[in-house]
Design an enzyme around this catalytic site. Structure first.
Site, PDB file in Angstrom:
ATOM      1  N   TYR A 188      -0.968 -22.795 -50.162  1.00 56.41           N
ATOM      2  CA  TYR A 188      -2.151 -22.062 -49.691  1.00 56.41           C
ATOM      3  C   TYR A 188      -2.975 -21.508 -50.851  1.00 56.41           C
ATOM      4  CZ  TYR A 188       0.940 -22.293 -45.703  1.00 56.41           C
ATOM      5  OH  TYR A 188       1.782 -22.734 -44.750  1.00 56.41           O
ATOM      6  N   SER A 233       6.285 -23.322 -41.722  1.00 57.74           N
ATOM      7  CA  SER A 233       5.236 -24.231 -42.204  1.00 57.74           C
ATOM      8  C   SER A 233       5.769 -25.417 -43.005  1.00 57.74           C
ATOM      9  CB  SER A 233       4.231 -23.463 -43.060  1.00 57.74           C
ATOM     10  OG  SER A 233       3.405 -22.690 -42.229  1.00 57.74           O
TER      11      SER A 233
HETATM   12  O1  DON Z   1       1.602 -20.563 -37.545  1.00 64.77           O
HETATM   13  C1  DON Z   1       2.404 -19.687 -37.852  1.00 64.77           C
HETATM   14  O2  DON Z   1       2.055 -18.560 -37.875  1.00 64.77           O
HETATM   15  C2  DON Z   1       3.832 -19.993 -38.279  1.00 64.77           C
HETATM   16  N1  DON Z   1       4.579 -20.517 -37.242  1.00 64.77           N
HETATM   17  C3  DON Z   1       3.918 -20.852 -39.495  1.00 64.77           C
HETATM   18  C4  DON Z   1       3.249 -20.206 -40.629  1.00 64.77           C
HETATM   19  C5  DON Z   1       3.890 -20.387 -41.942  1.00 64.77           C
HETATM   20  O3  DON Z   1       5.051 -20.654 -42.128  1.00 64.77           O
HETATM   21  C6  DON Z   1       2.984 -20.108 -43.056  1.00 64.77           C
HETATM   22  N2  DON Z   1       3.646 -20.362 -44.305  1.00 64.77           N
HETATM   23  N3  DON Z   1       3.819 -19.733 -45.260  1.00 64.77           N
END
Ligand code: DON
Length: 336
Positions: A258, A81
């Site tokens: 978040y 993310s």
């Molecule tokens: O969308 C997803 O599930 C991941 N590729 C990215 C999510 C993520 O890194 C959330 N962060 N803490």
């Protein structure tokens, strides 16, 4: 009521202004937290579960080109993310503010990164840091053929890091195979006309962005590039259009962590972004970039050691955006 002058006993002390002292502080923070074993490596994308839970790296990069490192600062992991603010910057540059904000808001959602929700008033995702907003942004910056959009992202982030980066094909495949929740979010947005009909292409762009391999040092240099008005302090190259960076940093500060975003802003006070690969990067405007990598995550999906180390770095160096130190809110004075 206490004045700032009277309360200086509780403020970060003045330190000798040598780079060796900065390195000592970073080494101490590394030693202090390297054996903290709380949290769990993300496994919802099976390939991420292969990360070494012991990995721990810290890196600081200043806008005048100093780099300080500790531990596994050169170990590659996926950006996850942490790609989101960088893709948002690219969308703002390509489409401008008004058009981009037709597709995504700038309000904190207070919800988890993968929540399946849109702002009921506008049907837009709440912000570009949660998955919904990031997929809307990916839909904007995707290209035809899809490889061209992915390559444009890889090229730009490589320039910000100051070295050639590449995508981890195994993580990308794993993420694509298990990405049904993101598909659901994308189709919900398609239903409301937030993204165009090329839903799979938008998801391809998003999964590829998340699968970019970076090191802790890369993320510190990228953060320093944002701190330095878009100019990479190590290469001297202008990477980002500076007039949009304030918008990116604002959503990082209010939404980057978040459902811990408020606590983070309160305690650390820096625009920052976390990723489920275990990275966190933060920007000290006009001064430096910081990055920590450690793959064990807390319940909100943020690196446990990363949060602890960032809190301590911010407290020690007076990095909080609203800090009042006895020398002013400045890291650079340590280097003078
Ligand atoms: O969308 C997803 O599930 C991941 N590729 C990215 C999510 C993520 O890194 C959330 N962060 N803490």
């Amino acid at each position: 009521m206490q004045t700032a002058q009277q309360s200086q006993g509780t403020l970060p002390p003045k330190r000798p202004r040598e780079t060796t002292r900065i390195q000592d502080v970073i080494d101490d923070i590394y030693e202090k937290y390297r054996n903290i074993d709380d949290g769990a490596v993300a496994t919802y994308i099976p390939e991420l579960g292969k990360a070494n839970p012991q990995d721990f790296g810290i890196c600081l990069a200043t806008v005048d080109g100093h780099v300080f490192r500790a531990g596994d600062w050169d170990k590659e992991f996926t950006i996850q993310s942490m790609c989101k603010p960088l893709a948002f910057q690219m969308a703002l540059e390509q489409y401008g503010v008004a058009e981009t904000l037709k597709h995504v808001g700038v309000e904190p959602s207070g919800d988890a990164f993968n929540s399946i929700e849109l702002d009921p008033r506008t049907t837009r995702p709440f912000n570009p840091m949660i998955n919904a907003g990031a997929i809307a942004i990916a839909s904007l910056i995707k290209s035809t053929p899809v490889e061209a959009g992915v390559q444009a992202f890889v090229d730009r982030i490589s320039e910000a890091a100051g070295r050639g980066l590449r995508i981890d094909g195994n993580v990308m495949r794993s993420e694509t195979l298990t990405g049904d929740r993101n598909r659901a979010i994308a189709y919900l947005m398609r239903n409301f006309g937030i993204i165009d009909e090329h839903v799979n292409e938008a998801l391809h762009q998003y999964f590829a962005q998340c699968s970019l391999l970076v090191t802790c040092q890369d993320m510190a240099v990228i953060a320093a590039t944002l701190a330095n008005m878009g100019l990479n302090p190590l290469t001297g190259k202008q990477v980002f259009e500076f007039q949009y960076i304030k918008y990116v940093l604002t959503v990082m500060l209010t939404c980057g962590l978040y459902d811990y975003a408020g606590g983070w802003a309160y305690e650390v006070g820096l625009p920052a972004k976390s990723g489920v690969g275990g990275g966190i990067f933060g920007v000290v405007n006009r001064q430096l970039g910081i990055s920590v990598y450690s793959p064990k995550l807390d319940a909100q999906g943020n690196s446990v050691r990363g949060i602890l180390a960032c809190k301590e770095l911010a407290a020690h160096f007076g990095l909080h955006a609203f800090e009042f130190t006895n020398v002013g809110s400045s890291f650079m004075q340590w280097l003078l």
